[in-house]
Design an enzyme around this catalytic site. Structure first.
Site, PDB file in Angstrom:
ATOM      1  N   SER A  77       0.846  -1.196   0.179  1.00 33.70           N
ATOM      2  CA  SER A  77       0.106   0.080  -0.174  1.00 33.70           C
ATOM      3  C   SER A  77       0.722   1.153  -0.041  1.00 33.70           C
ATOM      4  O   SER A  77       1.839   1.313   0.404  1.00 33.70           O
ATOM      5  CB  SER A  77      -0.877   0.105   1.154  1.00 33.70           C
ATOM      6  OG  SER A  77      -1.731  -1.165   1.455  1.00 33.70           O
TER       7      SER A  77
HETATM    8  N1  SAM Z   1       0.069  -4.618   4.041  1.00 33.03           N
HETATM    9  C1  SAM Z   1       0.904  -5.120   2.869  1.00 33.03           C
HETATM   10  C2  SAM Z   1       2.273  -4.771   2.527  1.00 33.03           C
HETATM   11  O1  SAM Z   1       2.903  -3.880   3.388  1.00 33.03           O
HETATM   12  O2  SAM Z   1       2.938  -5.041   1.677  1.00 33.03           O
HETATM   13  C3  SAM Z   1      -0.066  -5.154   1.615  1.00 33.03           C
HETATM   14  C4  SAM Z   1      -0.912  -5.872   1.661  1.00 33.03           C
HETATM   15  S1  SAM Z   1      -1.954  -6.055   0.112  1.00 33.03           S
HETATM   16  C5  SAM Z   1      -2.765  -4.429  -0.021  1.00 33.03           C
HETATM   17  C6  SAM Z   1      -3.416  -7.188   0.701  1.00 33.03           C
HETATM   18  C7  SAM Z   1      -2.956  -8.593   0.844  1.00 33.03           C
HETATM   19  O3  SAM Z   1      -4.188  -9.168   1.576  1.00 33.03           O
HETATM   20  C8  SAM Z   1      -2.477  -9.169  -0.231  1.00 33.03           C
HETATM   21  O4  SAM Z   1      -1.329  -9.846  -0.173  1.00 33.03           O
HETATM   22  C9  SAM Z   1      -3.706 -10.404  -0.391  1.00 33.03           C
HETATM   23  O5  SAM Z   1      -3.101 -11.511  -0.985  1.00 33.03           O
HETATM   24  C10 SAM Z   1      -4.104 -10.571   1.078  1.00 33.03           C
HETATM   25  N2  SAM Z   1      -5.452 -11.055   1.553  1.00 33.03           N
HETATM   26  C11 SAM Z   1      -6.715 -10.892   0.559  1.00 33.03           C
HETATM   27  N3  SAM Z   1      -7.457 -11.677   0.997  1.00 33.03           N
HETATM   28  C12 SAM Z   1      -6.957 -12.411   2.310  1.00 33.03           C
HETATM   29  C13 SAM Z   1      -7.339 -13.170   3.355  1.00 33.03           C
HETATM   30  N4  SAM Z   1      -8.542 -13.602   3.591  1.00 33.03           N
HETATM   31  N5  SAM Z   1      -6.373 -13.706   4.220  1.00 33.03           N
HETATM   32  C14 SAM Z   1      -5.185 -13.112   4.352  1.00 33.03           C
HETATM   33  N6  SAM Z   1      -4.588 -12.392   3.108  1.00 33.03           N
HETATM   34  C15 SAM Z   1      -5.541 -11.928   2.206  1.00 33.03           C
END
Ligand code: SAM
Length: 223
Positions: free
Chosen positions: A68
């Site tokens: 993000s």
């Molecule tokens: N905060 C992270 C960083 O600093 O890189 C970025 C997160 S990214 C915007 C959102 C993440 O949520 C993705 O890696 C995605 O695979 C994960 N995600 C989506 N649904 C999920 C779930 N049900 N459980 C765990 N992770 C999930």
């Protein structure tokens, strides 16, 4: 907490990021600002994106996901009033960048990621940088992590159609969660506060996150 972050060629860029993108736009928690001035965001992106690591936008990290925008990460952490004694849950480890910030700010971090390759990569980066208060778990984080509950704070880094009940239940009384809530195209970043067992919800900002895919999120055919 990390003990092995050495000065690097990007320290000046981090200072500029903190001053112009974060403090200049209203981020007040000094511990958050200091942590964002310390954590080497360029270590969490692929080589081809390193020069963009401190710019004001999300960056691709593989599997169709992104790390993000720094400002949104800062708004999230600022709103949580994180304390050094906290045990926290993060849903959506992604690159591990926000996980590292949580590890700087809190005692114990549990982070759940649904994509195993991202989880393993983040785990390796976090270990290389010396974070030893983090556990990365592969799974559907929309259900939370009941075995480790209650949590002093929960951060959800993917957009949910509504506040997942299991996550709210896993907050301790008085604790806060930040979560993007809304349809796939645009969401509201919400601060959810558990008071007398009930949620008080405050809108922090508009945002657009990748989707929370899982039992309490969107189905994988939604995108
Ligand atoms: N905060 C992270 C960083 O600093 O890189 C970025 C997160 S990214 C915007 C959102 C993440 O949520 C993705 O890696 C995605 O695979 C994960 N995600 C989506 N649904 C999920 C779930 N049900 N459980 C765990 N992770 C999930």
């Amino acid at each position: 907490m990390a003990t092995q972050i050495h000065p690097d060629g990007y320290a000046g860029e981090r200072q500029i990021m903190v001053a112009s993108q974060l403090r200049g736009r209203g981020i007040r928690d000094q511990r958050v600002l200091d942590a964002m001035a310390r954590v080497p965001r360029h270590e969490f992106v692929a080589d081809e994106y390193r020069e963009q690591a401190y710019e004001d936008h999300p960056i691709p990290i593989g599997e169709g996901q992104t790390v993000s925008q720094p400002y949104i990460v800062a708004v999230t952490l600022d709103a949580l009033s994180l304390q050094p004694s906290f045990k926290v849950l993060e849903i959506g480890t992604g690159s591990g960048y926000q996980t590292a910030l949580l590890a700087e700010l809190c005692r114990e971090v549990y982070s759940v990621e649904r994509h195993a390759p991202l989880a393993r990569n983040a785990e390796a980066t976090l270990a290389r940088l010396g974070y030893n208060n983090v556990s990365v778990i592969v799974g559907d984080g929309s259900q939370g992590l009941p075995a480790m509950a209650p949590f002093d704070a929960i951060v959800v880094s993917a957009a949910a159609p509504q506040i997942p009940t299991p996550l709210f239940e896993q907050l301790r009384e008085g604790a806060r969660m930040v979560i993007p809530v809304g349809p796939p195209q645009a969401q509201e970043l919400q601060l959810v506060w558990k008071q007398d067992g009930r949620p008080t919800v405050q809108s922090l900002d508009g945002c657009r996150f990748v989707l929370l895919i899982g039992g309490q999120g969107y189905s994988s055919s939604s995108w």
